[in-house]
Design an enzyme around this catalytic site. Sequence first.
Site, mmCIF file in Angstrom:
data_model
loop_
_atom_site.group_PDB
_atom_site.id
_atom_site.type_symbol
_atom_site.label_atom_id
_atom_site.label_comp_id
_atom_site.label_asym_id
_atom_site.label_seq_id
_atom_site.Cartn_x
_atom_site.Cartn_y
_atom_site.Cartn_z
ATOM 1 N N ALA A 23 11.797 -7.814 -47.068
ATOM 2 C CA ALA A 23 12.762 -7.411 -46.048
ATOM 3 C C ALA A 23 14.042 -8.201 -46.275
ATOM 4 O O ALA A 23 14.010 -9.304 -46.829
ATOM 5 C CB ALA A 23 12.192 -7.713 -44.670
ATOM 6 N N GLU A 28 6.202 -14.775 -46.231
ATOM 7 C CA GLU A 28 6.723 -14.826 -44.857
ATOM 8 C C GLU A 28 6.436 -16.147 -44.166
ATOM 9 O O GLU A 28 7.231 -16.632 -43.361
ATOM 10 C CB GLU A 28 6.116 -13.672 -44.024
ATOM 11 C CG GLU A 28 6.591 -12.287 -44.424
ATOM 12 C CD GLU A 28 5.764 -11.648 -45.524
ATOM 13 O OE1 GLU A 28 4.969 -12.343 -46.185
ATOM 14 O OE2 GLU A 28 5.915 -10.434 -45.728
ATOM 15 N N GLY A 58 7.839 -7.568 -47.767
ATOM 16 C CA GLY A 58 7.851 -6.121 -47.504
ATOM 17 C C GLY A 58 7.791 -5.304 -48.788
ATOM 18 O O GLY A 58 7.352 -4.150 -48.768
ATOM 19 N N GLU A 104 4.215 -5.189 -49.536
ATOM 20 C CA GLU A 104 3.595 -4.297 -48.545
ATOM 21 C C GLU A 104 3.898 -2.834 -48.863
ATOM 22 O O GLU A 104 3.052 -1.964 -48.693
ATOM 23 C CB GLU A 104 4.087 -4.670 -47.141
ATOM 24 C CG GLU A 104 3.547 -6.031 -46.697
ATOM 25 C CD GLU A 104 4.187 -6.538 -45.427
ATOM 26 O OE1 GLU A 104 5.445 -6.611 -45.382
ATOM 27 O OE2 GLU A 104 3.450 -6.865 -44.483
HETATM 28 N N1 COA Z 1 16.638 -10.794 -48.311
HETATM 29 C C1 COA Z 1 17.967 -10.909 -48.462
HETATM 30 N N2 COA Z 1 18.570 -11.317 -49.609
HETATM 31 C C2 COA Z 1 17.763 -11.621 -50.636
HETATM 32 C C3 COA Z 1 16.363 -11.526 -50.554
HETATM 33 C C4 COA Z 1 15.816 -11.095 -49.324
HETATM 34 N N3 COA Z 1 14.477 -10.927 -49.151
HETATM 35 N N4 COA Z 1 15.836 -11.904 -51.725
HETATM 36 C C5 COA Z 1 16.872 -12.218 -52.526
HETATM 37 N N5 COA Z 1 18.035 -12.056 -51.870
HETATM 38 C C6 COA Z 1 19.390 -12.266 -52.387
HETATM 39 C C7 COA Z 1 19.731 -13.750 -52.476
HETATM 40 O O1 COA Z 1 20.134 -14.250 -51.215
HETATM 41 C C8 COA Z 1 20.857 -13.721 -53.490
HETATM 42 O O2 COA Z 1 22.025 -13.250 -52.843
HETATM 43 P P1 COA Z 1 23.453 -13.982 -53.146
HETATM 44 O O3 COA Z 1 23.655 -13.804 -54.625
HETATM 45 O O4 COA Z 1 24.421 -13.197 -52.301
HETATM 46 O O5 COA Z 1 23.265 -15.413 -52.752
HETATM 47 C C9 COA Z 1 20.399 -12.616 -54.453
HETATM 48 O O6 COA Z 1 19.480 -11.803 -53.729
HETATM 49 C C10 COA Z 1 19.705 -13.139 -55.699
HETATM 50 O O7 COA Z 1 18.618 -13.964 -55.295
HETATM 51 P P2 COA Z 1 18.422 -15.477 -55.766
HETATM 52 O O8 COA Z 1 17.636 -16.180 -54.705
HETATM 53 O O9 COA Z 1 19.717 -16.068 -56.172
HETATM 54 O O10 COA Z 1 17.522 -15.244 -57.070
HETATM 55 P P3 COA Z 1 16.496 -16.286 -57.702
HETATM 56 O O11 COA Z 1 16.106 -15.702 -59.016
HETATM 57 O O12 COA Z 1 17.028 -17.663 -57.670
HETATM 58 O O13 COA Z 1 15.214 -16.274 -56.716
HETATM 59 C C11 COA Z 1 13.521 -15.218 -55.345
HETATM 60 C C12 COA Z 1 14.453 -15.103 -56.575
HETATM 61 C C13 COA Z 1 12.807 -13.873 -55.182
HETATM 62 C C14 COA Z 1 12.478 -16.305 -55.604
HETATM 63 C C15 COA Z 1 14.338 -15.581 -54.095
HETATM 64 O O14 COA Z 1 15.446 -14.701 -54.031
HETATM 65 C C16 COA Z 1 13.584 -15.468 -52.818
HETATM 66 O O15 COA Z 1 12.768 -16.328 -52.487
HETATM 67 N N6 COA Z 1 13.815 -14.379 -52.014
HETATM 68 C C17 COA Z 1 13.217 -14.196 -50.734
HETATM 69 C C18 COA Z 1 11.823 -13.646 -50.861
HETATM 70 C C19 COA Z 1 11.149 -13.525 -49.499
HETATM 71 O O16 COA Z 1 10.943 -14.497 -48.806
HETATM 72 N N7 COA Z 1 10.794 -12.277 -49.120
HETATM 73 C C20 COA Z 1 10.115 -12.016 -47.888
HETATM 74 C C21 COA Z 1 11.052 -11.694 -46.809
HETATM 75 S S1 COA Z 1 10.205 -11.467 -45.244
#
Ligand code: COA
Length: 258
Positions: free
Chosen positions: A65, A132, A109, A112
């Site tokens: 999400a 989450e 999500g 999911e």
């Molecule tokens: N929601 C909103 N934005 C997200 C996102 C999410 N679930 N996952 C990634 N992004 C965005 C980041 O904020 C970043 O945006 P920015 O460039 O404007 O700062 C962009 O996508 C790239 O992500 P980044 O974190 O820089 O890539 P990374 O390779 O360093 O890390 C992840 C990848 C997947 C490990 C990391 O993005 C992450 O932990 N995301 C969240 C995953 C999560 O918790 N999902 C469940 C949500 S309920």
Amino acid sequence: MTETVLLDRTDRVAVVTVNRPDKLNALNAQVQRDLFTVLKELESDAGVGVVVITGAGDKSFIAGADISEFAGRSPLDQRQAMRFPRMFDVLSDFPKPVIAMINGFCLGGGCELAMSCDLRIASDRARFGQPEIKLGLIPGGGGTQRLPRLVGLGQAMRLTLTGDMIGAEEALRLGLVEMVFPHDELRDKTFELAGRIAGMSPVTLRLAKEAVRASEKLPLGEGIVYERDLFCLAFSTEDKAEGVEAFLAKRPPEWRGR
Ligand code: COA
């Protein structure tokens, strides 16, 4: 084609691509609206036999999400955002097979959504998890219910309570995905499989999916009765007559979709 979701058709296979690669294809409200729009169109398109869902870019399927939408949201706003019908249920009830082509991060999500599809085919670079818990949340797109059904209670508990990510090979071993391919072969291998499924009778595919899905909801005895009824319903189709006739005549069947 919508603002955040792309739609391509090749033969009888439709490819739905969540297109926010700069945000790792995170599911915001617009993506969810666009997915509903595209799925509605594909449901009634008789030219489409199988739907493949994937994420744009080379890095992510869907990273969950959109977390930025959670900030400052009240419980009532969140409840409204999660009103029924949920996209996850629309996918699992979709009257055609849906395949998740998992090309990278498959988190929250996104995991999911993949679990709501009928088959999950992953790149060897894909990463999976329900993170989450690290946000002070729990899975809210069916993850606490669908994950244990796929991988068993203990492994579902481990992934949900730790938020740990696992790689594609482990996901395969646990039963979270059905197939893993080298990243560069993912598309071809998925299309080969999707094409073969799309070559079956659409009316029979629908009955087959419905019967297997019933196993999620019904006790065994009721499920067996339901299967028997759908099996007999297949005897009302032209495609059952054609399939049996073609086998006996030692020729390939020509499905009519009726
Ligand atoms: N929601 C909103 N934005 C997200 C996102 C999410 N679930 N996952 C990634 N992004 C965005 C980041 O904020 C970043 O945006 P920015 O460039 O404007 O700062 C962009 O996508 C790239 O992500 P980044 O974190 O820089 O890539 P990374 O390779 O360093 O890390 C992840 C990848 C997947 C490990 C990391 O993005 C992450 O932990 N995301 C969240 C995953 C999560 O918790 N999902 C469940 C949500 S309920």
